[in-house]
Design an enzyme around this catalytic site. Structure first.
Site, short mmCIF file in Angstrom:
data_model
loop_
_atom_site.label_atom_id
_atom_site.label_comp_id
_atom_site.label_asym_id
_atom_site.label_seq_id
_atom_site.Cartn_x
_atom_site.Cartn_y
_atom_site.Cartn_z
CD GLU A 66 54.43 26.79 41.18
OE1 GLU A 66 55.23 26.26 41.68
OE2 GLU A 66 54.64 28.03 40.74
CB CYS A 112 57.46 26.43 44.83
SG CYS A 112 57.78 26.46 43.07
P1 NDP Z 1 53.23 35.08 50.11
O1 NDP Z 1 52.11 34.02 49.75
O2 NDP Z 1 53.08 35.82 51.27
O3 NDP Z 1 53.42 35.97 48.87
C1 NDP Z 1 53.17 35.50 47.50
C2 NDP Z 1 52.81 36.74 46.79
O4 NDP Z 1 51.46 37.23 47.14
C3 NDP Z 1 53.68 37.79 46.84
O5 NDP Z 1 53.50 38.67 45.57
C4 NDP Z 1 52.76 38.79 47.84
O6 NDP Z 1 53.07 40.06 48.06
C5 NDP Z 1 51.35 38.33 47.38
N1 NDP Z 1 50.14 38.47 48.46
C6 NDP Z 1 50.32 38.41 49.66
N2 NDP Z 1 49.27 38.76 50.22
C7 NDP Z 1 48.43 39.02 49.10
C8 NDP Z 1 47.06 39.47 49.24
N3 NDP Z 1 46.15 39.77 50.20
N4 NDP Z 1 46.72 40.00 48.11
C9 NDP Z 1 47.27 39.96 46.81
N5 NDP Z 1 48.54 39.39 46.92
C10 NDP Z 1 49.19 39.04 47.94
O7 NDP Z 1 54.54 34.35 49.68
P2 NDP Z 1 56.08 34.75 50.03
O8 NDP Z 1 56.76 35.24 48.88
O9 NDP Z 1 56.07 35.89 51.22
O10 NDP Z 1 56.34 33.40 50.79
C11 NDP Z 1 56.37 32.74 51.84
C12 NDP Z 1 55.92 31.41 51.77
O11 NDP Z 1 55.34 31.07 50.41
C13 NDP Z 1 57.41 30.81 51.60
O12 NDP Z 1 58.01 30.76 52.87
C14 NDP Z 1 57.14 29.55 51.13
O13 NDP Z 1 56.69 28.78 51.98
C15 NDP Z 1 56.07 29.73 49.97
N6 NDP Z 1 56.41 29.92 48.49
C16 NDP Z 1 56.04 29.17 47.67
C17 NDP Z 1 56.43 29.57 46.53
C18 NDP Z 1 56.07 28.72 45.20
O14 NDP Z 1 56.30 28.59 44.28
N7 NDP Z 1 55.11 27.69 45.28
C19 NDP Z 1 57.29 30.51 46.04
C20 NDP Z 1 57.71 31.27 47.04
C21 NDP Z 1 57.33 30.90 48.45
P3 NDP Z 1 53.98 40.83 48.88
O15 NDP Z 1 55.43 40.15 48.86
O16 NDP Z 1 54.01 42.09 48.39
O17 NDP Z 1 53.36 40.65 50.32
#
Ligand code: NDP
Length: 677
Positions: free
Chosen positions: A254, A291
């Site tokens: 998502e 989101c």
């Molecule tokens: P990310 O996609 O960077 O991170 C989401 C999750 O994935 C976090 O738990 C992160 O961990 C983890 N993650 C990142 N890289 C990896 C990897 N290579 N392998 C496994 N897990 C990984 O999103 P953010 O939370 O930083 O938010 C960034 C953007 O995402 C926002 O600005 C927004 O645009 C979008 N977003 C969308 C949401 C939704 O519900 N659809 C909710 C929140 C954000 P870690 O934090 O430890 O890097």
């Protein structure tokens, strides 16, 4: 201080310095996050083995009861979560969405569990006869996959995000390894600590990692799944992992999407005002870091200014500040990093042809970013439909007609949620047909539901919350659908006795005669397939005439010989409700006993007419049983009414509440839910 992980039954601290987590308002460093050196691959195998076994030892009903008890346990301790929550920039209202929303999800799944059977197998649809004599039948059913689910959570909902993924997995009997997003891992750690302290979760059913997943994905195969919430970029990187492409694990994403709100051409003043309030709310709840938040607003050309002004009015009075201060409506973004991302996204939108229509004059220091309304000078500039500022920013687009609005909405490439403000069902139909492949949830807002709508951005635990394309092409939440997604579907082909024993539901051909009237038996004593054939009754003209008087139903087919002769049946027939009543008269055992109430009837079909002189007999079979509480259970009975030729004239299922055996009649040390310890 480092945020700890809980793996293989212990709280562990990662090596190295880790990534600092700051208080969003004061920027004070609160903790560091690292999972360096932790046994993540081993934790996957351990969870699958230890947690999987413990969860399947319980069954849906027991797991559902534990979810309710867990919800109650967390409800009594949420003040601590609220306090920590403020460090992420969230106000009390935001905490309510995250903490109370998450607890609400647990309650919802525990209620849904009541509709599930006792064990770990979930039959679907009906038995399918595969031979004329019913000795060979088929049934779709869902069973355990034997795997683990790795849940990767976004930073914006550290509590709800964790619980909304955990609850359906737990109910399905699948152990969880939850990964918190780094910026809010300290809040997730606290909720996991409380969940474990409750003593309600069997060992291995919940593991938690703060920091990177390390080599965890290396251990996944076709039994396992990853449920991801976050950015599209991370999702796209992850879905190429060999765990999914080669070993067949399920990847469900998502992701961020550019959700639209459309002011319909048929909208009146009430819809304009209500939509303006909705947009303002979307920008202020969680400071726009949801989101599902509205990012694009599509407005008929002539009403652009009116809607922009109405939205501005709702936003200009809001106070930005530290969420711990009195009267603050809007906190900072979750981190400096998030603010930089929002600033970059807004710059990209401005460069692509948007201009700032209005910006709140509040704080811009630290991680603060004020609510901002942008206006698209060129609504067709693709960047405006692709770049998502994950904060309090929305872009308004003028449209000439609804065809144009639809094409603009589709430029988002797939959305989680969309709102259409219109009172006109025809306009709704146009967008529903045009957007059904583009959006996971369509919310129609108008004067009729303005007072009761839960709003554009609020996911509801019983409704799907996934979206196509850009939104991740996955599914999340969705009530029982998301429980089912954690199970394996297979087609079982067997004889009726085996089928009945495995599904816990009556299969035709596996009846056994009741030794005493089943209404004399307690819930525990009733056996699936136990059948009572009643005595017979011949229908007379007097029965029909009396029933017509009693019910005041004088329909011609029952009371007018001439009209009845010309009718479908060619003769007078008994009322369908008479047949039902007569059947009850045949199968009911009248004396007081364990059957407490008849509370419904399902799937009624009248398959043959019943005329004067026909003789009826009923067959009553225990079809399925579901425990309800300590006092009673639900028993479904298959009823078939046949005539003198053995033809079925009516078939249906009745639902009764049946008393459980008094506890003092159970073996010592036992309760209705297992051993009393
Ligand atoms: P990310 O996609 O960077 O991170 C989401 C999750 O994935 C976090 O738990 C992160 O961990 C983890 N993650 C990142 N890289 C990896 C990897 N290579 N392998 C496994 N897990 C990984 O999103 P953010 O939370 O930083 O938010 C960034 C953007 O995402 C926002 O600005 C927004 O645009 C979008 N977003 C969308 C949401 C939704 O519900 N659809 C909710 C929140 C954000 P870690 O934090 O430890 O890097």
């Amino acid at each position: 201080m480092k945020v700890k992980s809980y793996l293989m039954g212990q709280w562990l601290t990662g090596a190295g310095e880790g990534v600092p987590v700051q208080d969003a308002a004061t920027l004070e460093v609160l903790a560091h996050v690292t999972s360096e050196g932790l046994p993540l691959k081993e934790a996957v195998a351990w969870g699958r083995e230890v947690g999987g076994k413990a969860l399947l030892g319980m069954g849906f009903q027991e797991r559902g009861r534990r979810l309710r008890a867990l919800a109650q346990y967390l409800s009594e301790r949420k003040e601590e979560l609220y306090r920590l929550y403020a460090t992420t920039g969230g106000t009390r209202r935001d905490a309510w969405y995250d903490v109370d929303g998450g607890i609400g999800v647990l309650f919802t799944y525990s209620s849904l569990a009541r509709t599930l059977p006792e064990g770990n197998l979930l039959p679907e649809e009906e038995n399918l006869p595969l031979s004329k004599d019913f000795s060979f039948q088929g049934r779709h059913l869902l069973g355990p996959k034997g795997g683990i689910t790795v849940q990767i959570n976004a930073f914006n909902f550290p509590v709800w995000g964790l619980l909304e993924k955990f609850a359906p997995a737990f109910l399905a009997g699948v152990p969880t390894l939850a990964k918190a997003a780094t910026p809010t891992a300290h809040v997730a750690e606290e909720v996991v600590r409380l969940m474990l302290e409750s003593g309600l979760l069997p060992e291995g059913s919940l593991q938690f990692v703060a920091g990177s997943l390390g080599d965890a994905l290396e251990a996944l195969d076709h039994r396992d799944s990853v449920y991801f919430t976050g950015s599209k970029a991370t999702a796209d990187r992850l879905r190429r992992h060999p765990a999914f492409l080669e070993r067949g694990a399920l990847f469900n994403a998502e992701t961020d999407s550019l959700n639209a709100a459309i002011l319909g051409e048929k909208a009146g003043e009430e819809e304009v005002e209500r939509l303006a309030r909705e947009i303002a709310q979307e920008l202020s709840i969680k400071t726009g870091q949801r989101c599902t938040a509205i990012r694009r607003v599509l407005v008929p050309q002539g009403r652009l200014e009116v809607l922009l002004e109405a939205t501005r009015k709702h936003l200009e009075g809001l106070k930005l500040g530290d969420p711990r201060e009195e009267g603050v409506d809007l906190g900072p973004l979750a981190s400096l990093g998030q603010k930089e991302e929002v600033e970059r996204a807004v710059e990209a939108l401005l460069a692509a042809g948007a201009r700032v229509y209005w910006q709140h004059p509040g704080r811009r220091d630290g991680a603060f970013f004020p609510p901002t309304l942008l206006l698209a000078e060129d609504p067709w500039a693709e960047t405006l439909h692709q770049v998502e500022p994950f904060g309090p920013v929305a872009t308004f687009f003028p449209y000439r007609d609804r065809e144009e609005a639809l094409r603009l909405a589709r430029l988002g490439g797939g959305m989680l949620a969309a709102t259409l403000a219109t009172p006109d069902p025809e306009e709704s139909r146009f967008y529903l047909l045009g957007l059904s492949g583009e959006v996971g949830r369509l919310h129609i807002l108008n004067r009729f539901n303005a007072h009761s709508s839960t709003g554009h951005g609020s996911p509801l635990p019983r409704l799907l919350h996934g979206g196509p394309g850009r939104a991740g092409s996955g599914e999340e939440l969705g009530g029982l659908l998301s429980v089912k997604r954690h199970l394996a579907r297979l087609a079982l082909q067997a004889d009726p006795h085996t089928l009945q024993a495995l599904t816990g539901e009556y299969a035709r051909g596996a009846e056994k005669p009741a030794s005493i009237h089943p209404f004399r038996k307690y819930y525990e004593e009733l056996e699936i397939g136990e059948t009572l054939w009643t005595h017979r009754r011949t229908v007379t003209e007097a029965d029909i005439a009396l029933f017509a008087h009693l019910s005041w139903d004088h329909f011609y087919a029952h009371t007018d010989e001439i009209a009845a002769q010309k009718s479908l049946f060619g003769k007078r027939v008994a009322h369908g409700y008479f047949v039902l009543s007569a059947a009850a008269g045949l199968f009911v055992d009248p004396a007081p006993g364990p059957v407490l109430a008849n509370y419904g009837l399902e799937g009624l079909r009248f398959t043959e007419p019943v005329g004067i002189g026909d003789t009826l007999q009923a067959r009553l079979t225990v079809k399925a049983k579901r425990p309800r509480d300590e006092k009673s259970g639900v028993v479904e009975w298959a009823v078939e009414v046949v005539n003198q030729e053995g033809k079925t004239v009516a078939a249906y299922t009745i639902l009764t509440l049946v008393a459980r055996k008094p506890t003092d009649a159970l073996p010592s040390g036992q309760t209705h839910f297992g051993a009393s310890s």
